[in-house]
Motif scaffolding. Structure first.
Motif, PDB file in Angstrom:
ATOM      1  N   ALA A 158       7.957 -15.146  84.356  1.00  0.00           N
ATOM      2  CA  ALA A 158       7.290 -14.160  83.501  1.00  0.00           C
ATOM      3  C   ALA A 158       5.818 -14.519  83.301  1.00  0.00           C
ATOM      4  CB  ALA A 158       8.004 -14.083  82.150  1.00  0.00           C
ATOM      5  N   ALA A 189       3.978 -13.851  86.552  1.00  0.00           N
ATOM      6  CA  ALA A 189       3.810 -12.411  86.769  1.00  0.00           C
ATOM      7  C   ALA A 189       2.590 -11.905  86.005  1.00  0.00           C
ATOM      8  CB  ALA A 189       5.069 -11.662  86.333  1.00  0.00           C
ATOM      9  N   TYR A 190       2.435 -12.379  84.783  1.00  0.00           N
ATOM     10  CA  TYR A 190       1.273 -11.963  83.979  1.00  0.00           C
ATOM     11  C   TYR A 190      -0.032 -12.449  84.601  1.00  0.00           C
ATOM     12  CZ  TYR A 190      -2.247 -12.290  80.316  1.00  0.00           C
ATOM     13  OH  TYR A 190      -3.425 -12.214  79.625  1.00  0.00           O
ATOM     14  N   GLU A 193      -1.001 -10.734  87.778  1.00  0.00           N
ATOM     15  CA  GLU A 193      -1.540  -9.390  87.540  1.00  0.00           C
ATOM     16  C   GLU A 193      -3.028  -9.435  87.212  1.00  0.00           C
ATOM     17  OE1 GLU A 193       0.815  -7.677  84.481  1.00  0.00           O
ATOM     18  OE2 GLU A 193       2.541  -7.277  85.772  1.00  0.00           O
ATOM     19  N   ASP A 197       5.962 -11.332  94.721  1.00  0.00           N
ATOM     20  CA  ASP A 197       5.268 -11.610  93.463  1.00  0.00           C
ATOM     21  C   ASP A 197       6.279 -12.136  92.460  1.00  0.00           C
ATOM     22  OD1 ASP A 197       6.406  -9.319  91.891  1.00  0.00           O
ATOM     23  OD2 ASP A 197       5.236  -8.146  93.322  1.00  0.00           O
ATOM     24  N   GLY A 228       6.871 -11.066  89.510  1.00  0.00           N
ATOM     25  CA  GLY A 228       7.620  -9.994  88.869  1.00  0.00           C
ATOM     26  C   GLY A 228       8.888  -9.662  89.637  1.00  0.00           C
ATOM     27  N   GLU A 229       8.791  -9.665  90.975  1.00  0.00           N
ATOM     28  CA  GLU A 229       9.971  -9.415  91.805  1.00  0.00           C
ATOM     29  C   GLU A 229      11.014 -10.501  91.586  1.00  0.00           C
ATOM     30  OE1 GLU A 229      11.149  -9.371  96.551  1.00  0.00           O
ATOM     31  OE2 GLU A 229       9.077  -8.978  95.970  1.00  0.00           O
ATOM     32  N   GLY A 239      11.320 -12.425  88.861  1.00  0.00           N
ATOM     33  CA  GLY A 239      11.868 -12.287  87.518  1.00  0.00           C
ATOM     34  C   GLY A 239      12.862 -11.155  87.410  1.00  0.00           C
ATOM     35  N   ARG A 240      12.539 -10.009  88.036  1.00  0.00           N
ATOM     36  CA  ARG A 240      13.476  -8.871  87.979  1.00  0.00           C
ATOM     37  C   ARG A 240      14.774  -9.222  88.673  1.00  0.00           C
ATOM     38  NH1 ARG A 240       8.591  -6.258  88.905  1.00  0.00           N
ATOM     39  NH2 ARG A 240       8.936  -6.177  91.148  1.00  0.00           N
ATOM     40  N   GLY A 278       4.230  -6.956  78.163  1.00  0.00           N
ATOM     41  CA  GLY A 278       4.634  -5.887  79.051  1.00  0.00           C
ATOM     42  C   GLY A 278       5.013  -4.618  78.308  1.00  0.00           C
ATOM     43  N   HIS A 281       8.812  -4.341  77.219  1.00  0.00           N
ATOM     44  CA  HIS A 281       9.428  -5.423  76.442  1.00  0.00           C
ATOM     45  C   HIS A 281      10.001  -4.852  75.142  1.00  0.00           C
ATOM     46  CE1 HIS A 281       9.811  -9.089  74.022  1.00  0.00           C
ATOM     47  NE2 HIS A 281       9.789  -9.751  75.168  1.00  0.00           N
TER      48      HIS A 281
END
Length: 772
Positions: A126, A129-130, A133, A269, A271-272, A274-275, A585, A588
């Motif tokens: 997480a 990811a931030y 970005e 990335d 985010g991918e 984490g998801r 996010g 969230h």
């Protein structure tokens, strides 16, 4: 730097807490703000000419600004930077915890529990990811740069500084090669080759970190630096399960996917990543396989073995109004030179006595206890089990967490004594889990026992004693005992201000809770004043976008709404929602909660079309994240129905409220407050459509349920009986209506019970005189 006691006349260096390739780290006091900070002193190595130093200083300022601009709970906060007496320095938040390298060392270089690894992976993903970005790549992610704080948060350190290391001269060199490198055990192949690196290089380094946490050793560890680099560049890593056979196969595949030699073979990335972590692990065997859900190519092989680790994910949303101060010491390790079991004196309060047997010490067989004492596990095993319980809690698996801490509390009590700080630490975690499970009466008794034990052992003003007392205040509030909660917070606050100072984060947390209790006691002006003061102090001490600052800004907005100052409340809620969208996010739960309250405020201001759009978007976001029957999804849909009614679209409002009421009854129960709110809204719509006989049936059902649950004297019961009487009058049954009005008026309310949050924030809609 030891000879420099004061930097820039502001930062008083207190003691050295770390030394490494980037210089020294000191614990220091910010004399201007009266807070403790960490100061990292970076000193260039070797002789440098003036031109080089000028460029270096400008580069340092640029990179430090990058670090200071990052606002995420997974990234260490940078407060200030500059140069003093030839030394470049950074001022950062002082973290209470240990980096991952220290955790491994404290664990004897043994791998961490799987739940702990997964929690760390989710939090680091997480944070990355931030930062990715923001187009920022760390370039030196390693265990020593990832901190685990005592409350379980994971923070990445040294963002924006890693690139600076090579220029200053901190980077190592391989003998005779001229190849610059950071930390060879965690470098990506493209970094070793000296080529361009992007966010996928950080993901490779994360894979190296997770490999070490899972196995106890790095993926390439041949001792010779050149061999390590060649291994990263050319050799496939040994599968982690060759080191640790019980490791779940999906976790092994995550790690190997991150360690792909080619960046294209890794997640593209964070985010991918984490998801994927959040999606795969909690799934049940009946859901579609990953390929059917469109998961990325690198993750398709991870569909097996997920059941063994059900529950993995990013962890629960932060709890806004409770203390998260952990039990003292290093994550449950032994805390003092105890020579034998230590027992508490008898507890006089009969409310507390049952806790020993009912909550913390369920094993009562003396023979079994004697055997357990003889065969007591080593302290490291107890620490590992304690951490396992903490990780289960962070994953939201509270029943399992309570069972782990419960068993550990009994074992520690037998081997160490009921008064030992570690025994009390485990009982504290039992109480915390009970609270999260909604068993507030049990939690109150458990916290009282812990507080009494800590006061006896550690003293009344010890931070751990105060933490237990403050949690006691929280559960008293949850039990509706707001006056007792207020007295508890007041006493704890006086002690915290005396021993820690007015701006210490724990003091501010207590003042925040005091504002909350004042609100629930109806002392709205005081609540608003205290909350505003706390918000300003937190912004000054922690930063404008810190999660705790935003929590208190949220409470300020809530107090403004209670005071009827809806335009100001709307502005405050909107600011919180925007800040949370930036830091955690847009989807969230905390961000969505603030957006929900903007909808409430818009509705109260008569801006119902705008409110309708807010609730419609919220309902969609909640449905995507948690499903159509989740309580928060239904709350958003309830707001949608209320505003349809306010716009006079009663047929649509009736359909919406009826469907929400049916779902709430199935999910929450027939007598749940939210279910009754929806049934009342359905009755309102029926009345507006002239269907008074149907409306009467529902009004009576709601009134009977509230009387059964809340009592005949509760204000909400009175409101419902008045609804019923109004409906009788509309049906021409005047005598019955008059008698019911008389009965309600005859009931004397000696102490007004607090209204539910939904009624206070607009969930009920206006009272019958406004709506019918």
């Amino acid at each position: 730097m030891a000879d420099t006691a004061l930097i820039q006349g502001r930062y008083q260096l207190l003691d050295l807490i770390g030394r490494g390739g980037m210089g020294e780290v000191w614990r220091a006091r910010d004399e201007s703000l009266g807070r403790l900070v960490a100061v990292k002193c970076l000193k260039p190595l070797g002789q440098r000419d003036t031109a080089f130093m000028r460029v270096l200083r400008e580069r340092f300022r640029r990179e430090a600004r990058v670090a200071a601009g990052l606002q995420h709970r997974g990234v260490t906060v940078v407060h200030d930077f500059g140069e003093y007496d030839g030394v470049l320095y950074l001022v950062m938040e002082l973290l209470d915890g240990h980096n991952l390298s220290q955790l491994l060392e404290a664990n004897g270089r043994r791998p961490l529990p799987v739940a702990e690894i997964l929690d760390i992976a989710g939090q680091v993903a997480a944070a990355l990811a931030y930062t990715h970005e923001q187009d920022i790549v760390h370039r030196d992610l390693k265990p020593a740069n990832v901190m685990r704080t005592v409350d379980g948060a994971v923070k990445i350190c040294d963002f924006g500084i890693a690139r600076l290391g090579h220029d200053i001269g901190f980077s190592s060199k391989l003998t005779g090669t001229g190849i610059a490198m950071g930390t060879p055990h965690y470098m990506s192949p493209e970094q070793i080759a000296g080529g361009a690196v992007d966010r996928r290089s950080d993901l490779y380094s994360l894979g190296c970190v997770l490999y070490e946490l899972a196995t106890g050793v790095p993926p390439f560890d041949d001792g010779d630096a050149w061999a390590v680099l060649v291994g990263h560049r050319d050799a496939p890593p040994e599968p982690p399960r060759t080191h640790r056979a019980e490791l779940p196969e999906p976790l092994e595949r995550v790690i190997l996917g991150l360690l792909a030699k080619s960046p294209a073979g890794r997640p593209q990335d964070a985010g991918e990543l984490g998801r994927f972590l959040a999606e795969v692990w909690p799934t049940a065997p009946s859901v579609l396989p990953p390929a059917a859900r469109g998961l990325p190519t690198w993750a398709l092989a991870m569909s097996t073995g997920c059941k063994a680790n059900a529950g993995m994910g990013p962890g629960p949303a932060p709890v806004a109004l409770r203390t998260v101060t952990p039990p003292g010491g290093f994550v449950g390790g032994l805390t003092g030179p105890w020579t034998g079991p230590m027992e508490l004196p008898p507890v006089v309060n009969p409310v507390v006595n049952p806790v020993v047997d009912q909550v913390a010490d369920r094993v009562v067989n003396p023979a079994a206890a004697a055997v357990a004492t003889v065969a007591a596990p080593p302290p490291s095993t107890l620490v590992s089990r304690h951490n396992e319980g903490l990780s289960l809690g962070r994953l939201g698996r509270w029943e399992e967490a309570e069972a782990v801490h419960h068993a550990l509390a009994a074992e520690r009590s037998r081997t160490l004594g009921s008064a030992h700080p570690d025994t009390l630490a485990s009982r504290y975690e039992v109480a915390f889990a009970l609270c999260r499970l909604g068993r507030h009466a049990d939690a109150a008794r458990a916290y009282e026992q812990v507080a009494a034990g800590r006061e006896h052992t550690l003293g009344p003003d010890h931070p751990d004693t105060l933490a237990a007392r403050q949690e006691m205040g929280y559960v008293l509030g949850r039990l509706g005992r707001h006056a007792e909660a207020h007295r508890t917070y007041t006493a704890v606050l006086a002690s915290r201000e005396r021993t820690m100072g007015p701006d210490h984060p724990d003091t501010l947390r207590c003042r925040h809770n005091l504002a909350f209790s004042l609100s629930r006691l109806g002392r709205l002006e005081e609540s608003h004043r205290v909350a505003r003061e706390v918000a300003d102090a937190r912004a000054r001490v922690l930063g404008e976008f810190h999660a705790d600052t935003l929590v208190t800004r949220y409470e300020v907005a809530y107090a403004l709404g209670r005071l009827g100052r809806w335009a100001e409340a709307l502005g405050a809620y909107h600011a919180v929602a925007e800040a949370r969208a930036r830091t955690v996010g847009p989807d969230h739960p905390d961000t969505l909660a603030a957006r929900y309250e903007t909808g409430v405020s818009l509705g109260r201001l008569g801006r119902c079309e705008e409110a309708l759009e807010v609730y419609r978007e919220l309902a969609g976001a909640r449905t995507r994240a948690h499903g159509p029957a989740d309580p928060e999804t239904l709350r958003a849909r309830h707001g949608l129905g209320v505003n349809l009614g306010r716009l006079g679209r009663w047929e649509e409002a009736l359909a919406e409220s009826r469907e929400v009421g049916t779902l709430r009854e199935r999910v929450l129960g027939a007598d749940h407050a939210d279910t009754l709110v929806s049934h009342r809204e359905t009755a309102v719509a029926l009345g507006q459509l002239g269907r008074w006989a149907e409306a009467l049936k529902l009004y009576r059902q709601v009134a009977d349920a509230r009387q059964r649950v809340l009592g005949a004297a509760h204000p909400e019961t009175h409101n419902s009986r008045n609804d019923e009487a109004h409906c009788l009058a509309r049906l021409g049954r005047t005598a019955e209506a008059t008698e019911l009005y008389r009965q309600v008026a005859a009931l004397t309310v000696r102490q007004a019970a607090p209204r539910t949050r939904e009624s206070l924030s607009g969930g009920f809609g206006p009272e019958p005189s406004d709506r019918l």
